[in-house]
Design an enzyme around this catalytic site. Structure first.
Site, PDB file in Angstrom:
ATOM      1  N   CYS A  97      -1.702  -7.565   4.924  1.00 30.36           N
ATOM      2  CA  CYS A  97      -1.378  -7.206   3.617  1.00 30.36           C
ATOM      3  C   CYS A  97       0.406  -7.731   3.528  1.00 30.36           C
ATOM      4  O   CYS A  97       0.646  -8.642   4.255  1.00 30.36           O
ATOM      5  CB  CYS A  97      -1.432  -5.626   3.571  1.00 30.36           C
ATOM      6  SG  CYS A  97      -0.703  -4.625   4.758  1.00 30.36           S
ATOM      7  N   PHE A  98       0.844  -6.943   2.859  1.00 33.57           N
ATOM      8  CA  PHE A  98       2.564  -7.161   2.875  1.00 33.57           C
ATOM      9  C   PHE A  98       3.051  -7.183   4.043  1.00 33.57           C
ATOM     10  O   PHE A  98       4.093  -8.134   4.421  1.00 33.57           O
ATOM     11  CB  PHE A  98       3.037  -6.397   1.498  1.00 33.57           C
ATOM     12  CG  PHE A  98       4.611  -6.953   1.302  1.00 33.57           C
ATOM     13  CD1 PHE A  98       4.594  -8.085   0.808  1.00 33.57           C
ATOM     14  CD2 PHE A  98       5.782  -6.033   1.541  1.00 33.57           C
ATOM     15  CE1 PHE A  98       6.109  -8.403   0.642  1.00 33.57           C
ATOM     16  CE2 PHE A  98       6.917  -6.694   1.489  1.00 33.57           C
ATOM     17  CZ  PHE A  98       7.315  -7.812   0.757  1.00 33.57           C
TER      18      PHE A  98
END
Length: 366
Positions: A97-98
């Site tokens: 994810c980020f």
């Protein structure tokens, strides 16, 4: 298997083309991702925006609660099904994810409930993106950099692609770096270009090449901007220069911008492809009208129009040599000579493609 892949494994993940599920929202993915990654988001753009607003207004716990409320039941199952489909097709898939935080952990848990144990990447997109930026900076500082120059049409890109000690910047940017340089498929995002470039530079390092050959480019290749640290190093690096005849240059430009581009457009659309090719060629000329001047532009456009009509009628591309020769003598060559006068970097060698290959082979073997 470990639940999390540490940052020390970034290089292996990227060079081994390990498949990845990008859990970020589509709007995040569109700005830039990693080669081989597939966007199977935990949340849609609107869901992510709503959760972000809740986080700002009420804090993390409220945001998490809203996330579970939005991604639940059939919606949750559809997201898990997408991950399972990817993992089933590529069992070595990993997640990111980020930042390698809550979205990765939550998705990993839901996958595990479905019977699939897959690790996520520590630091996520942000960590690997920073790693790649640092790799480009290191290469710019440490590589034995050589720049391949030569007049327009001397076949620099073809020359580069015949060598293993080179990286093709124009190929990565999907643009030939000139006013006629657009290619079918468009250009990647700036971040995608930078990520792919960094990975190719790492591959070059790992192959053990003693020198790195890059084509002489302006800072912009189409809309893509070469990272500043690398571009600064390129402007100061020594040159090797290709020299070919005008006839060979005209033939090269005809191949690159006429024959190849027409075939590419026709392969995409057999019925409308040639019309699209005509629009590409004439549009490229029209975009530099001011730089050419009205009279020269009008002359070139008429020659190009006539050549296109003959090509459409008979398939013969010989007529294009007229406008190409005029473009070289009245536009590209004067511009090249002007840039050459301003160049301060040393020229180590100049000659035919065969002679330059021999020089580079001998230099790289020292």
């Amino acid at each position: 298997m470990s639940e999390m892949i540490p940052q020390s494994e970034y290089r292996r993940l990227l060079l081994d083309d390990v498949p990845m599920i990008d859990l970020r929202a589509p709007v995040e993915f569109a700005k830039g991702a990693f080669p081989g990654s597939v966007n199977c988001p935990l949340m849609t753009d609107s869901e992510r925006e709503a959760v972000g607003t809740r986080y700002k207004e009420q804090g993390q716990n409220a945001a998490i609660a809203l996330g579970h409320q939005l991604v639940n039941g059939a919606v949750k199952q559809s997201r898990v099904d997408a991950w399972v489909s990817q993992v089933t097709a590529r069992p070595d898939t990993v997640l990111y994810c980020f930042r390698g935080g809550l979205r990765s952990q939550l998705s990993q848990g839901w996958l595990a409930e479905a019977g699939y144990q897959r690790p996520y990447i520590e630091g996520g997109y942000k960590g690997m993106r920073g790693f790649l930026i640092n790799q480009t900076d290191k290469v710019a500082e440490q590589a034995d950099l050589l720049i391949l120059g030569g007049m327009t049409g001397c076949g620099k890109t073809d020359f580069l692609n015949e060598r293993r000690d080179s990286v093709d910047l124009e190929g990565l940017a999907n643009h030939r770096g000139s006013s006629f340089g657009r290619r079918i498929g468009g250009q990647p995002s700036q971040i995608d270009f930078e990520n792919r470039l960094a990975i190719e530079l790492m591959r070059h390092q790992d192959a053990g090449h003693r020198q790195l050959l890059l084509e002489d480019e302006s800072r912009l290749i189409g809309r893509e901007s070469i990272p500043l640290t690398l571009f600064d190093a390129m402007t100061q690096a020594p040159r090797v220069m290709l020299e070919v005849s005008n006839e060979a240059r005209i033939a090269q430009i005809t191949k690159d911008y006429v024959t190849t581009m027409a075939n590419d457009y026709l392969a995409q659309d057999a019925e409308q492809g040639f019309a699209e090719f005509e629009n590409y060629l004439l549009g490229s000329l029209d975009r530099i009208r001011r730089r050419l001047g009205g009279a020269l532009h009008q002359d070139l456009r008429q020659r190009m129009t006539d050549a296109l009509a003959e090509q459409a009628r008979s398939g013969n591309v010989d007529g294009h040599s007229g406008w190409i020769s005029l473009m070289l003598s009245h536009y590209y060559d004067p511009m090249y000579r002007y840039q050459l006068e301003k160049m301060t970097a040393p020229v180590l060698f100049q000659g035919s493609p065969e002679a330059v290959h021999q020089f580079l082979n001998e230099r790289g073997a020292r």
